[in-house]
Design an enzyme around this catalytic site. Structure first.
Site, PDB file in Angstrom:
ATOM      1  N   ASP A  55      -1.538  -6.424   7.682  1.00 28.83           N
ATOM      2  CA  ASP A  55      -2.965  -6.107   7.498  1.00 28.83           C
ATOM      3  C   ASP A  55      -3.503  -6.741   6.204  1.00 28.83           C
ATOM      4  OD1 ASP A  55      -1.633  -4.379   5.748  1.00 28.83           O
ATOM      5  OD2 ASP A  55      -2.910  -2.656   6.175  1.00 28.83           O
ATOM      6  N   GLU A  80       5.474  -5.816   7.230  1.00 35.03           N
ATOM      7  CA  GLU A  80       5.008  -4.625   7.953  1.00 35.03           C
ATOM      8  C   GLU A  80       5.641  -4.407   9.325  1.00 35.03           C
ATOM      9  OE1 GLU A  80       2.984  -6.802   6.414  1.00 35.03           O
ATOM     10  OE2 GLU A  80       1.608  -5.694   5.117  1.00 35.03           O
ATOM     11  N   GLY A  87       0.846  -1.193   0.000  1.00 32.42           N
ATOM     12  CA  GLY A  87       0.000   0.000   0.000  1.00 32.42           C
ATOM     13  C   GLY A  87       0.876   1.235   0.000  1.00 32.42           C
TER      14      GLY A  87
HETATM   15  C1  QUE Z   1       6.909  -2.848   4.552  1.00 37.91           C
HETATM   16  C2  QUE Z   1       5.813  -2.430   3.841  1.00 37.91           C
HETATM   17  C3  QUE Z   1       5.959  -1.809   2.597  1.00 37.91           C
HETATM   18  C4  QUE Z   1       7.250  -1.633   2.089  1.00 37.91           C
HETATM   19  C5  QUE Z   1       8.354  -2.070   2.819  1.00 37.91           C
HETATM   20  C6  QUE Z   1       8.175  -2.661   4.037  1.00 37.91           C
HETATM   21  C7  QUE Z   1       4.849  -1.330   1.817  1.00 37.91           C
HETATM   22  C8  QUE Z   1       5.138  -0.661   0.576  1.00 37.91           C
HETATM   23  C9  QUE Z   1       6.461  -0.539   0.134  1.00 37.91           C
HETATM   24  C10 QUE Z   1       6.861   0.124  -1.080  1.00 37.91           C
HETATM   25  C11 QUE Z   1       7.954  -0.344  -1.799  1.00 37.91           C
HETATM   26  C12 QUE Z   1       8.385   0.292  -2.955  1.00 37.91           C
HETATM   27  C13 QUE Z   1       7.742   1.428  -3.402  1.00 37.91           C
HETATM   28  C14 QUE Z   1       6.647   1.908  -2.673  1.00 37.91           C
HETATM   29  C15 QUE Z   1       6.227   1.268  -1.523  1.00 37.91           C
HETATM   30  O1  QUE Z   1       7.461  -1.036   0.894  1.00 37.91           O
HETATM   31  O2  QUE Z   1       3.673  -1.491   2.231  1.00 37.91           O
HETATM   32  O3  QUE Z   1       6.030   3.014  -3.077  1.00 37.91           O
HETATM   33  O4  QUE Z   1       8.154   2.062  -4.528  1.00 37.91           O
HETATM   34  O5  QUE Z   1       4.125  -0.188  -0.159  1.00 37.91           O
HETATM   35  O6  QUE Z   1       9.245  -3.070   4.755  1.00 37.91           O
HETATM   36  O7  QUE Z   1       4.567  -2.599   4.353  1.00 37.91           O
END
Ligand code: QUE
Length: 360
Positions: free
Chosen positions: A149, A141, A65
């Site tokens: 979640d 998470e 997310g």
């Molecule tokens: C835990 C997470 C997320 C995460 C890394 C975590 C997560 C998420 C992203 C993410 C990764 C690359 C992106 C971005 C988001 O990383 O939920 O926009 O380019 O979206 O350790 O929950």
């Protein structure tokens, strides 16, 4: 028009392509608001027999997310008359997951590359989860001060033995073979056959059998066997160590194992938010065996309480903004996390509770 989600029909197939490639297709509120009405319309449209969802860009199905935007919104108050992003985002994301969970037609997720967090919310609830050799699956998470979640309280306890507890607490990355063993993957198909899968679904005769059986039969023409699951080799140790109801007891059990795997697992847990670890273990134990619709309500409560704690902003800072991967958790140790503060994360929200029920 939102070009981060591409929507089209290919004959009897409603096709979704997640197209926010610069962010590994991480799901933001605009994408959720494009997807939900499209899926609702296809559910009612007689010409659509099945929905297929995939990721563009070749690297990810969906990395999660858009928690970065949620964290950024926490400092300031929402614009006049507008709901705070942290309230709207999680509610609309969980409502979308709930729609997929109860979807009346085959929903096929083609999970090729990274699938984490919110990416599981868009896939695990569907009828078919097609995984390729490029899959990297995780619920990471606890490393950003959040909790697993998008239904983690429902699907993690349904994985074999204590594998879900292990994955939800450590954020460990899984391979395609692991995903098949877990039951996340329902079919294993080579990455370079996915376009042919979409073509075959579009060309199939959907009139003779129930749609679910048509989808399964079409996919059966493309499946291959994955390698051995590395995760499965640790299943007995995982069950020995992760069956405990206190995080401290899990750490003690890992210490007693005395293997390098157990040492590495302890070290991994030592890097996660202590509050997230305790909240997550409580979530998994509380939700185990509960119907999904009840889990949604619990997880929405958690989303509202946990994102207000300091570890969420600090985790986003350390992992996604500054990328120093050195979060300063507060409190910094398990011993300093008070049971009452963990319990407070489960407090009902009154009027703001998210209550869902299966469609009739
Ligand atoms: C835990 C997470 C997320 C995460 C890394 C975590 C997560 C998420 C992203 C993410 C990764 C690359 C992106 C971005 C988001 O990383 O939920 O926009 O380019 O979206 O350790 O929950």
């Amino acid at each position: 028009m939102n070009t981060d989600v591409l929507l089209e029909t290919r004959g009897p197939v409603g096709l979704v392509t997640l197209n926010r490639t610069k962010a590994l297709n991480a799901l933001d509120l605009g994408m959720i608001r494009a997807l939900h009405p499209a899926l609702e319309a296809w559910a009612k449209e007689p010409a659509v027999q099945a929905v297929v969802i995939r990721g563009a860009g070749g690297r990810a199905f969906c990395a999660g997310g858009d928690v970065r935007a949620v964290a950024a919104s926490l400092g300031s108050s929402a614009p006049e008359g507008q709901e705070p992003l942290a309230s709207a985002f999680f509610r609309e994301e969980y409502r979308l997951n709930h729609l997929i969970h109860h979807y009346p037609k085959p929903y096929l997720a083609l999970v090729d590359g990274i699938s984490m967090g919110g990416g599981l919310g868009l896939s695990v609830h569907g009828s078919h989860r097609v995984v390729t050799e490029r899959l990297v699956l995780a619920m990471p998470e606890t490393g950003i001060g959040l909790f697993p979640d998008v239904g983690g309280g429902w699907f993690l306890p349904r994985f074999p033995g204590e594998a879900g507890t292990y994955l939800g607490l450590t954020g460990a990355r899984c391979t395609a073979a692991d995903a098949m063993w877990l039951g996340y993957g329902t079919q294993h198909v080579p990455h370079d056959r996915l376009d042919a899968v979409v073509d075959a679904l579009a060309a199939a005769d959907w009139s003779a059998e129930p749609a679910r059986d048509v989808a399964t039969r079409v996919l059966s023409g493309f499946t291959t066997s994955p390698w051995e699951s590395p995760l499965r080799e640790h299943a007995r140790a995982i069950d020995r160590c992760f069956g405990k109801d206190r995080v401290e007891d899990i750490l003690a059990a890992l210490e007693a194992e005395g293997t390098s795997w157990a040492q590495e697992t302890r070290a991994t847990l030592g890097r996660m938010s202590p509050t997230s670890l305790k909240v997550t273990l409580r979530q998994l134990r509380l939700c185990r065996g509960r119907p999904y619709d009840e889990v949604v309500t619990v997880e929405y409560r958690l989303s509202q309480h946990v994102t207000a704690l300091p570890d969420f902003r600090e985790g986003i800072r350390a992992v996604l903004v500054d990328k120093d991967n050195r979060p300063q958790w507060n409190p910094p140790t398990l011993a300093e996390v008070r049971d009452a503060d963990v319990e407070a994360c489960f407090t009902p929200l009154g009027e703001r509770d998210l209550v869902v029920s299966a469609p009739r």
